[in-house]
Scaffold this motif. Structure first.
Motif, PDB file in Angstrom:
ATOM      1  N   ARG A 199       0.810  -1.226  -0.005  1.00 52.06           N
ATOM      2  CA  ARG A 199      -0.170   0.069  -0.006  1.00 52.06           C
ATOM      3  C   ARG A 199       0.798   1.038   0.102  1.00 52.06           C
ATOM      4  O   ARG A 199       2.191   1.042   0.507  1.00 52.06           O
ATOM      5  N   SER A 200       0.481   2.255  -0.631  1.00 54.20           N
ATOM      6  CA  SER A 200       1.235   3.560  -0.530  1.00 54.20           C
ATOM      7  C   SER A 200       0.915   4.222   0.759  1.00 54.20           C
ATOM      8  O   SER A 200      -0.341   3.952   1.527  1.00 54.20           O
ATOM      9  N   LEU A 201       1.900   4.978   1.346  1.00 57.20           N
ATOM     10  CA  LEU A 201       2.006   5.728   2.680  1.00 57.20           C
ATOM     11  C   LEU A 201       1.366   7.389   2.212  1.00 57.20           C
ATOM     12  O   LEU A 201       1.503   7.784   1.179  1.00 57.20           O
ATOM     13  N   LYS A 202       0.909   7.685   3.024  1.00 55.64           N
ATOM     14  CA  LYS A 202       0.136   9.143   3.267  1.00 55.64           C
ATOM     15  C   LYS A 202       0.934  10.023   4.144  1.00 55.64           C
ATOM     16  O   LYS A 202       0.955   9.620   5.360  1.00 55.64           O
ATOM     17  N   VAL A 203       1.278  11.220   3.906  1.00 54.83           N
ATOM     18  CA  VAL A 203       1.764  12.146   4.785  1.00 54.83           C
ATOM     19  C   VAL A 203       0.679  12.880   5.430  1.00 54.83           C
ATOM     20  O   VAL A 203      -0.347  13.424   4.752  1.00 54.83           O
ATOM     21  N   VAL A 204       0.547  12.919   6.717  1.00 57.17           N
ATOM     22  CA  VAL A 204      -0.603  13.054   7.395  1.00 57.17           C
ATOM     23  C   VAL A 204       0.068  14.576   8.379  1.00 57.17           C
ATOM     24  O   VAL A 204      -0.711  15.116   9.124  1.00 57.17           O
ATOM     25  N   GLY A 205       1.301  14.757   8.120  1.00 56.08           N
ATOM     26  CA  GLY A 205       1.863  15.977   9.071  1.00 56.08           C
ATOM     27  C   GLY A 205       3.109  16.131   8.683  1.00 56.08           C
ATOM     28  O   GLY A 205       3.972  15.011   8.376  1.00 56.08           O
ATOM     29  N   PHE A 206       4.017  17.064   9.206  1.00 58.17           N
ATOM     30  CA  PHE A 206       5.295  17.411   8.985  1.00 58.17           C
ATOM     31  C   PHE A 206       5.793  18.540   9.804  1.00 58.17           C
ATOM     32  O   PHE A 206       5.053  19.283  10.185  1.00 58.17           O
ATOM     33  N   ARG A 207       7.294  18.577   9.986  1.00 61.61           N
ATOM     34  CA  ARG A 207       7.808  19.557  10.503  1.00 61.61           C
ATOM     35  C   ARG A 207       9.001  19.826  10.196  1.00 61.61           C
ATOM     36  O   ARG A 207       9.927  18.889   9.707  1.00 61.61           O
ATOM     37  N   ASP A 208       9.251  21.072   9.738  1.00 63.37           N
ATOM     38  CA  ASP A 208      10.598  21.545   8.862  1.00 63.37           C
ATOM     39  C   ASP A 208      11.432  22.134  10.009  1.00 63.37           C
ATOM     40  O   ASP A 208      11.235  23.008  10.838  1.00 63.37           O
ATOM     41  N   PHE A 209      13.125  21.710   9.596  1.00 64.17           N
ATOM     42  CA  PHE A 209      14.015  22.743  10.510  1.00 64.17           C
ATOM     43  C   PHE A 209      14.856  22.885   9.575  1.00 64.17           C
ATOM     44  O   PHE A 209      15.343  22.089   8.601  1.00 64.17           O
ATOM     45  N   GLU A 211      17.665  26.402   7.969  1.00 65.80           N
ATOM     46  CA  GLU A 211      17.780  27.924   7.683  1.00 65.80           C
ATOM     47  C   GLU A 211      18.543  27.894   6.325  1.00 65.80           C
ATOM     48  O   GLU A 211      19.042  26.942   5.786  1.00 65.80           O
ATOM     49  N   LYS A 212      18.250  28.729   5.556  1.00 66.06           N
ATOM     50  CA  LYS A 212      18.830  29.278   4.242  1.00 66.06           C
ATOM     51  C   LYS A 212      18.988  28.054   3.306  1.00 66.06           C
ATOM     52  O   LYS A 212      17.784  27.585   2.711  1.00 66.06           O
ATOM     53  N   HIS A 213      20.084  27.339   3.026  1.00 64.43           N
ATOM     54  CA  HIS A 213      20.099  26.168   1.980  1.00 64.43           C
ATOM     55  C   HIS A 213      20.485  24.799   2.739  1.00 64.43           C
ATOM     56  O   HIS A 213      20.813  23.863   2.309  1.00 64.43           O
ATOM     57  N   SER A 214      19.990  24.807   3.903  1.00 63.02           N
ATOM     58  CA  SER A 214      20.168  23.411   4.678  1.00 63.02           C
ATOM     59  C   SER A 214      18.844  23.376   5.483  1.00 63.02           C
ATOM     60  O   SER A 214      18.531  23.848   6.554  1.00 63.02           O
ATOM     61  N   TRP A 215      17.876  22.404   4.945  1.00 61.35           N
ATOM     62  CA  TRP A 215      16.712  21.971   5.675  1.00 61.35           C
ATOM     63  C   TRP A 215      16.380  20.480   5.741  1.00 61.35           C
ATOM     64  O   TRP A 215      16.715  19.857   4.733  1.00 61.35           O
ATOM     65  N   ARG A 216      15.908  20.117   6.721  1.00 55.65           N
ATOM     66  CA  ARG A 216      15.279  18.725   6.908  1.00 55.65           C
ATOM     67  C   ARG A 216      13.868  18.774   7.000  1.00 55.65           C
ATOM     68  O   ARG A 216      13.070  19.585   7.755  1.00 55.65           O
ATOM     69  N   ARG A 217      13.026  17.789   6.797  1.00 57.91           N
ATOM     70  CA  ARG A 217      11.667  17.419   6.940  1.00 57.91           C
ATOM     71  C   ARG A 217      11.344  16.311   7.588  1.00 57.91           C
ATOM     72  O   ARG A 217      11.842  15.242   7.264  1.00 57.91           O
ATOM     73  N   GLU A 218      10.877  16.306   8.827  1.00 55.92           N
ATOM     74  CA  GLU A 218      10.476  14.808   9.521  1.00 55.92           C
ATOM     75  C   GLU A 218       8.776  14.821   9.320  1.00 55.92           C
ATOM     76  O   GLU A 218       8.158  15.784   9.420  1.00 55.92           O
ATOM     77  N   VAL A 219       8.617  13.628   8.569  1.00 55.18           N
ATOM     78  CA  VAL A 219       7.299  13.418   8.151  1.00 55.18           C
ATOM     79  C   VAL A 219       6.552  12.505   9.006  1.00 55.18           C
ATOM     80  O   VAL A 219       7.338  11.707   9.577  1.00 55.18           O
ATOM     81  N   GLU A 220       5.232  12.741   9.195  1.00 56.01           N
ATOM     82  CA  GLU A 220       4.166  11.811   9.715  1.00 56.01           C
ATOM     83  C   GLU A 220       3.599  11.017   8.631  1.00 56.01           C
ATOM     84  O   GLU A 220       2.761  11.874   7.938  1.00 56.01           O
ATOM     85  N   VAL A 221       3.791   9.779   8.640  1.00 59.33           N
ATOM     86  CA  VAL A 221       2.885   8.914   7.431  1.00 59.33           C
ATOM     87  C   VAL A 221       2.072   7.938   8.190  1.00 59.33           C
ATOM     88  O   VAL A 221       2.409   7.485   9.530  1.00 59.33           O
ATOM     89  N   GLU A 222       1.156   7.354   7.348  1.00 64.56           N
ATOM     90  CA  GLU A 222       0.360   6.274   7.766  1.00 64.56           C
ATOM     91  C   GLU A 222      -0.079   5.606   6.497  1.00 64.56           C
ATOM     92  O   GLU A 222       0.011   5.814   5.514  1.00 64.56           O
TER      93      GLU A 222
END
Length: 222
Positions: A199-209, A211-222
């Protein structure tokens, strides 16, 4: 042969696993290294804990090994995880998504040799634009969850790798010498769906961390 997959949840290790399976190998387990060092020399970190959910979607057992991510010490933690896979799932070899990193290849090959395991790298040396095109052709849904090079910025987070993305990265590669597939660490990915998933996963939320040209996204999936 029975193989374990060194699995990050990103595009390369997932595609490598699919190719290995298509070649007739049995994927007995996935092996994920959870590093507390966001700038690990060896291992992917954005949304790494969600490999548990990806493993569930693939219906493949997952071995998790935590590491502080200190240079060289993290290799000992990797060895622990590989040994556990050999003992618990009787693997005969390891699949990796390595494309061109000599740093990684030279360090992990010693582990395989010590443990008497075969290592296959289905993507090694492949044209990197063709790798991205293969992802699209094989119906992968791949999310950008980290960017670490100019001119990439927060706006790139959440992008899906499709033909438009590939064309845009070609332009950036030409202008800024960015590796089109992120092999230089320019971006990190997370797979939401592919032919290995039940089954495909679905993003239900995320948080970005970041600045400038260095970013990470922590995703919540179900």
């Amino acid at each position: 042969m029975k193989f374990g997959v060194l699995y990050s949840g990103g595009k390369d290790s997932t595609l490598a696993a699919l190719i290995a399976k298509d070649d007739g190998h049995e994927i007995s387990c996935l092996i994920s290294i959870f590093s507390s060092n966001e700038e690990s020399y060896m291992f992917h970190t954005p949304s790494i804990e969600k490999t548990k959910i990806q493993a569930g979607a693939m219906e493949i057992p997952l071995i998790v090994q935590k590491t502080e991510g200190k240079k060289e010490e993290e290799l000992r933690d990797l060895r622990k995880a590989i040994l556990k896979a050999k003992e618990d799932y009787f693997i005969e070899g390891i699949v990796t998504g390595a494309i061109a990193s000599q740093y990684q290849a030279s360090r992990i090959q010693k582990i395989w040799d010590e443990l008497g395991l075969v290592c296959i790298n289905p993507l090694w040396g492949k044209n990197q634009k063709e790798i991205l095109e293969e992802l699209v052709e094989r119906d992968f849904e791949v999310l950008i969850v980290g960017v670490f090079a100019y001119p990439l910025d927060q706006a790139f987070l959440g992008r899906i790798i499709d033909s438009g993305f590939i064309s845009e990265m070609e332009v950036l590669e030409e202008k800024y010498k960015i590796n089109i597939a992120g092999e230089g660490g320019e971006f990190e990915t997370f797979v939401l769906g592919c032919p290995l998933f039940s089954r495909s996963l679905k993003v239900v939320g995320f948080r970005d961390f970041g600045e400038k040209h260095s970013w990470r996204r922590e995703v919540e999936v179900e």
